[in-house]
Design a protein around this motif. Structure first.
Motif, short mmCIF file in Angstrom:
data_model
loop_
_atom_site.label_atom_id
_atom_site.label_comp_id
_atom_site.label_asym_id
_atom_site.label_seq_id
_atom_site.Cartn_x
_atom_site.Cartn_y
_atom_site.Cartn_z
N THR A 19 0.68 -15.98 4.44
CA THR A 19 0.60 -16.34 5.89
C THR A 19 0.67 -14.86 6.77
N LYS A 20 1.18 -13.75 6.29
CA LYS A 20 1.42 -12.58 6.81
C LYS A 20 0.38 -11.50 6.51
N ARG A 21 -0.01 -10.67 7.33
CA ARG A 21 -0.85 -9.72 6.85
C ARG A 21 0.05 -8.32 7.03
N GLY A 22 -0.69 -7.35 6.29
CA GLY A 22 -0.10 -6.16 6.18
C GLY A 22 -0.79 -4.99 6.67
N ILE A 23 -0.07 -3.89 7.07
CA ILE A 23 -0.81 -2.51 7.30
C ILE A 23 0.07 -1.45 6.69
N LEU A 24 -0.87 -0.64 6.04
CA LEU A 24 -0.18 0.30 5.02
C LEU A 24 -0.90 1.63 5.63
N ILE A 25 -0.28 2.68 5.75
CA ILE A 25 -0.58 3.97 6.35
C ILE A 25 -0.03 5.15 5.39
N CYS A 26 -0.79 5.83 4.94
CA CYS A 26 -0.36 7.32 4.13
C CYS A 26 -1.37 8.54 4.73
N GLY A 27 -1.30 9.07 3.98
CA GLY A 27 -2.29 10.39 4.51
C GLY A 27 -3.83 10.15 4.65
N THR A 28 -4.16 9.34 3.24
CA THR A 28 -5.63 9.06 3.55
C THR A 28 -5.90 7.56 3.37
N GLY A 29 -4.76 6.81 3.14
CA GLY A 29 -4.99 5.42 2.98
C GLY A 29 -5.42 4.97 1.43
N ILE A 30 -5.65 5.71 0.77
CA ILE A 30 -6.26 5.40 -0.50
C ILE A 30 -5.10 4.99 -1.54
N GLY A 31 -4.04 5.81 -1.53
CA GLY A 31 -2.92 5.48 -2.41
C GLY A 31 -2.27 4.23 -2.19
N MET A 32 -2.05 3.98 -0.87
CA MET A 32 -1.66 2.90 -0.28
C MET A 32 -2.46 1.38 -0.93
N CYS A 33 -3.79 1.73 -0.74
CA CYS A 33 -4.88 0.60 -1.03
C CYS A 33 -4.54 0.39 -2.30
N ILE A 34 -4.59 1.44 -3.39
CA ILE A 34 -4.65 1.33 -4.65
C ILE A 34 -3.14 0.49 -5.07
N ALA A 35 -2.15 0.88 -4.62
CA ALA A 35 -0.91 0.40 -4.96
C ALA A 35 -0.83 -1.10 -4.59
N ALA A 36 -1.02 -1.48 -3.46
CA ALA A 36 -1.20 -2.76 -3.00
C ALA A 36 -2.04 -3.72 -3.70
N ASN A 37 -3.32 -3.21 -4.25
CA ASN A 37 -4.04 -4.15 -4.91
C ASN A 37 -3.58 -4.31 -6.19
N LYS A 38 -2.54 -3.85 -6.79
CA LYS A 38 -1.87 -4.09 -8.00
C LYS A 38 -1.19 -5.58 -8.02
N PHE A 39 -1.08 -6.13 -6.75
CA PHE A 39 -0.38 -7.23 -6.58
C PHE A 39 -1.29 -8.47 -6.57
N ARG A 40 -0.99 -9.67 -7.47
CA ARG A 40 -1.74 -10.68 -7.36
C ARG A 40 -1.81 -11.39 -5.76
N GLY A 41 -3.13 -11.61 -5.42
CA GLY A 41 -3.23 -12.17 -3.86
C GLY A 41 -3.39 -11.27 -2.58
N ILE A 42 -3.17 -10.01 -3.31
CA ILE A 42 -3.38 -9.31 -2.34
C ILE A 42 -4.85 -8.32 -2.30
N ARG A 43 -5.34 -8.39 -1.20
CA ARG A 43 -6.71 -7.79 -1.11
C ARG A 43 -6.68 -6.76 0.05
N ALA A 44 -6.45 -5.70 -0.32
CA ALA A 44 -6.05 -4.46 0.58
C ALA A 44 -7.44 -3.77 0.54
N ALA A 45 -7.73 -3.07 2.01
CA ALA A 45 -9.06 -2.19 1.80
C ALA A 45 -8.68 -0.96 3.03
N VAL A 46 -9.28 0.15 2.69
CA VAL A 46 -9.34 1.08 3.30
C VAL A 46 -10.16 0.98 4.76
#
Length: 152
Positions: A61-88
């Motif tokens: 029910t919650k959404r997330g925001i992840l921020i790093c230098g490029t956004g790419i590393g956070m996106c890759i890491a987040a997409n390792k979790f079932r049910g998570i669909r992260a996008a830069v």
């Protein structure tokens, strides 16, 4: 609107603070899972993991925001979790499609890549969008099938 769980690494503390202030001004509940300052060198996969676990524990029910230098590393890491669909999300169209076409639940940003005002405009758009059943639904269902097959 969804409650937001937000996290960053040391490369993105400034943009995270700006986002928290903006979300609070929009009366959106924000949970900050760190890092708190640019001296905290917690690896971004650990921050992404904390955000994803909060989203999963909420029953998505919650959404997330992840921020790093490029956004790419956070996106890759987040997409390792079932049910998570992260996008830069470095432009408004991509942010829109992350929700409307892909039922995304995490927006990733790169503080070193995107200007502050554009990032704020993208965030304002992203938080107000909701996925609706339609032509993209079968594609999202296929993503879920792939997840269940690969995340056994």
């Amino acid at each position: 609107m969804h409650e937001i769980v937000i996290g960053c690494d040391e490369a993105a503390v400034n943009l995270k603070r700006i986002f928290i202030k903006l979300l609070q001004e929009m009366n959106i509940s924000v949970e900050d899972v760190g890092v708190r300052n640019d001296e905290d060198k917690t690896a971004y996969p650990l921050v992404a993991s904390a955000v994803c676990k909060k989203i999963i524990a909420s029953g998505y029910t919650k959404r997330g925001i992840l921020i790093c230098g490029t956004g790419i590393g956070m996106c890759i890491a987040a997409n390792k979790f079932r049910g998570i669909r992260a996008a830069v999300c470095h432009d408004i169209y991509s942010a829109q499609r992350s929700i409307l076409s892909n039922n995304g639940n995490i927006a990733c940003f790169g503080e070193r890549v995107i200007g502050t005002e554009l990032a704020k405009a993208i965030l304002r758009e992203w938080v107000k969008l909701e996925f609706k059943n339609g032509p993209s639904t079968p594609k999202v269902e296929e993503i879920v099938k792939v997840e269940w097959e690969n995340f056994k």
